[in-house]
Structures are given as structure tokens and as C-alpha cells.
Scaffold this motif. Structure first.
Motif, short mmCIF file in Angstrom:
data_model
loop_
_atom_site.label_atom_id
_atom_site.label_comp_id
_atom_site.label_asym_id
_atom_site.label_seq_id
_atom_site.Cartn_x
_atom_site.Cartn_y
_atom_site.Cartn_z
N GLU A 206 0.82 -1.20 0.00
CA GLU A 206 0.00 0.00 0.00
C GLU A 206 0.86 1.26 0.00
O GLU A 206 0.58 2.23 -0.71
CB GLU A 206 -0.94 0.02 1.21
CG GLU A 206 -2.15 -0.89 1.08
CD GLU A 206 -1.79 -2.35 1.29
OE1 GLU A 206 -0.76 -2.62 1.93
OE2 GLU A 206 -2.53 -3.22 0.78
N SER A 210 1.10 4.02 -2.95
CA SER A 210 0.86 5.43 -2.62
C SER A 210 1.98 6.30 -3.17
O SER A 210 1.72 7.37 -3.76
CB SER A 210 0.74 5.61 -1.11
OG SER A 210 -0.33 4.90 -0.58
N LEU A 278 -7.08 -0.54 -2.97
CA LEU A 278 -6.88 -0.58 -1.53
C LEU A 278 -8.05 -1.24 -0.83
O LEU A 278 -7.89 -2.05 0.09
CB LEU A 278 -6.67 0.84 -1.00
CG LEU A 278 -6.30 0.99 0.47
CD1 LEU A 278 -4.97 0.31 0.77
CD2 LEU A 278 -6.24 2.46 0.85
N ASN A 281 -8.00 -4.96 -1.34
CA ASN A 281 -6.98 -5.59 -0.53
C ASN A 281 -7.42 -5.70 0.92
O ASN A 281 -7.21 -6.71 1.58
CB ASN A 281 -5.68 -4.78 -0.62
CG ASN A 281 -4.52 -5.46 0.07
OD1 ASN A 281 -4.13 -6.56 -0.30
ND2 ASN A 281 -3.99 -4.83 1.09
#
Length: 298
Positions: A206, A210, A278, A281
């Protein structure tokens, strides 16, 4: 009472900046629909979006900007993750080495462009070294890296500037994972590379995405490097927007804002894709945890 007010007072500068940003954003979107009362434009219209979307150079610029942004972000992210992993593996996550790696972060993009021209152009340091060593018979034989139609110089400058940002962005999390779960994996027989690929990278996914998204959106909307290092054609989207913005005819201002609107839309699509990834996930991890709890209870 005074102590209770302190957190709110500390938020005032941030709130002011957010308000200024929102005012600018709303003004730009409004002007992109042709509403600029100072210029006598008061009726909202999609005319400016329709006209720019009908121009073939727009799709060339979109393709060019997306290519530069994606390749810059991908190469910088991959290189930064690998470099951060190496620093963690040799336990060099602070001190002089990290200061050297992070140095490009504080260098302005305009200065990076000057470095690129002085080093990588056909009159730059590398071309002169090649000529002095007899590798080329003329400096003009040096490969065209700067001002080329493929944007190699722009991508190279972005990678040099943003790769340390990725290192700075992920190294603390990597060091924490490597110090706990990484040691556990190595005690169970996993090698350093296997631990990095199977343990560290998935847990940093993540954060890495990002970082990639931040660089991608920044490179998509940045003006300095495409302007200073890019070819005459094709032009990046911010260059087209700026040309319309400084046009002598002030009634062309909505075209500039419409082009900025295209950049905002692409950035929003990127943000939505990241949010969806996201969310998927998180749902996947929640499902796995639920299944494990069921197994334990049975």
C-alpha cells in the motif's frame, strides 16, 4: 479551556491553506465552463471542452504526458524500493548514507533541469568526455537525450529527483518489518531475497502504491521539466494549458482551464483506481482473517 483550544488553533494554518486551494480549484473549474464575468463571459457552456477534445494534438499530449508520468513513476518506484531494500539489508537506514541518498529531494526541479542539460545534452559533460576519449568523432554524434520527442531527458530527471523520495517514503516501514517479521522468516530458513519478496514487499504494498501514485500525479501535472527538457512537439498537457493561459486574447483563458480540467480528471481516475485496489486488498485481508478465526474456533 485554553488547553482545549490549542489543537484547533494549530489547525488554523492548514485550514487556511485548504480554503485557498479549494477557492482556486472551484475558480478554475468554473472558468473551464466559460464563466468569467470580468471578461464578459457569464453563461456556462461545454464549448471549450468540446473544442479541445476535437483537436488531434490533445490526444498526442495526453499520450505523451501519461507515458512520461507512468515511466517516471514506475522506474523511480522500482529503483527506490530496491535501494531501500538494500539499505535495510545492510542496516544503513540513517546517517551519512541516507543523507546522500535523500539529497536530490531538496533540489528544485528547475535546478535538476539545468543539471540534465549540462550533463546529458550534446554539448554537455558526457558528450565532451566521449569526444575526448575518442568514442565519438563529433559531439553531435552523442545520443539525443535532452529535447527528444520521446521524453527520455524528462524521465531521467524525474527518476533522479523522485527515486530518493520513494526510499524516504518506504524505508522506515521496511526497516520495521525486516526487524520483526523478517528475522522470524530468516530463522525459519528463508533467505534475504526470499524474505524481501515474500514478506517485506507484500506488507509494504500500500505504501509503495501510494508513492507511485504521488509521483505519477505530480509528473502528469508538472510544468518545469517538460518545458525545459521537452521537445517542440509533442507538448505535455501542462505546456498546452500554459500557452493558452498566456494567450494575448484573454477569452482563451477557459481553454487553459479546460486543459487543466482534463489533467484533474486523469488524476481523479488514478486516485479512484488506487482507492478501489486498496479497498479490495482490505476486504481480502478481512476475509482471510475471518477464515482463520473460523478454523481456530472449529
Amino acid at each position: 479551556m485554553k488547553k482545549k483550544m490549542v489543537p484547533y488553533l494549530l489547525l488554523v494554518p492548514q485550514i487556511v491553506l485548504i480554503i485557498i486551494f479549494l477557492i482556486g480549484l472551484i475558480t478554475g473549474i468554473t472558468q473551464s465552463f466559460g464563466v468569467i464575468p470580468a471578461f464578459g463571459l457569464r453563461e456556462p457552456t461545454l464549448k471549450y471542452y468540446k473544442e479541445i477534445l476535437m483537436k488531434p494534438e490533445l490526444f498526442q499530449s495526453v499520450s505523451y504526458s501519461l507515458k512520461i508520468a507512468f515511466l517516471s513513476a514506475a522506474i523511480a518506484t522500482a529503483g527506490g524500493v530496491i535501494l531501500a531494500g538494500l539499505c535495510v539489508s545492510v542496516r544503513q537506514t540513517s546517517g551519512l548514507m541516507m543523507r546522500i541518498i535523500q539529497m536530490p529531494i531538496i533540489v528544485p526541479h528547475v535546478v535538476v533541469a539545468i543539471f540534465a542539460v549540462n550533463i546529458c545534452s550534446q554539448n554537455g559533460i558526457l558528450a565532451r568526455i566521449g569526444y575526448a576519449l575518442g568514442l565519438i568523432s563529433d559531439q553531435q554524434q552523442f545520443p539525443l537525450i535532452i529535447y527528444d520527442a520521446h521524453g527520455f531527458g524528462i524521465i531521467l530527471a524525474y527518476v533522479w529527483k523522485e527515486l530518493p523520495f520513494i526510499v524516504y517514503f518506504v524505508i522506515a516501514l521496511m526497516a520495521n518489518i525486516n526487524g520483526k517479521l523478517g528475522e522470524a522468516a530468516r530463522n525459519l530458513g528463508a533467505g534475504k531475497i526470499c524474505t524481501f519478496v515474500k514478506v517485506t514487499l507484500p506488507l509494504c504494498k500500500e505504501t509503495i502504491i501510494s508513492g507511485f501514485l504521488i509521483i505519477f500525479v505530480f509528473a502528469l501535472g508538472a510544468y518545469e521539466l517538460p518545458f525545459l527538457l521537452g521537445a517542440t512537439t509533442p507538448k505535455a498537457l501542462p505546456i498546452l494549458a500554459y500557452q493558452q493561459y498566456i494567450h494575448p486574447n484573454l477569452e482563451n483563458r477557459p481553454y487553459a482551464m479546460a486543459l487543466n480540467g482534463v489533467i484533474i480528471c486523469i488524476s481523479m481516475v488514478s486516485a479512484v483506481l488506487y482507492f478501489v485496489m486498496l479497498k479490495k486488498n482490505v476486504s481480502y485481508l478481512a476475509g482471510k482473517n475471518h477464515e482463520e478465526k473460523k478454523k481456530i474456533n472449529t
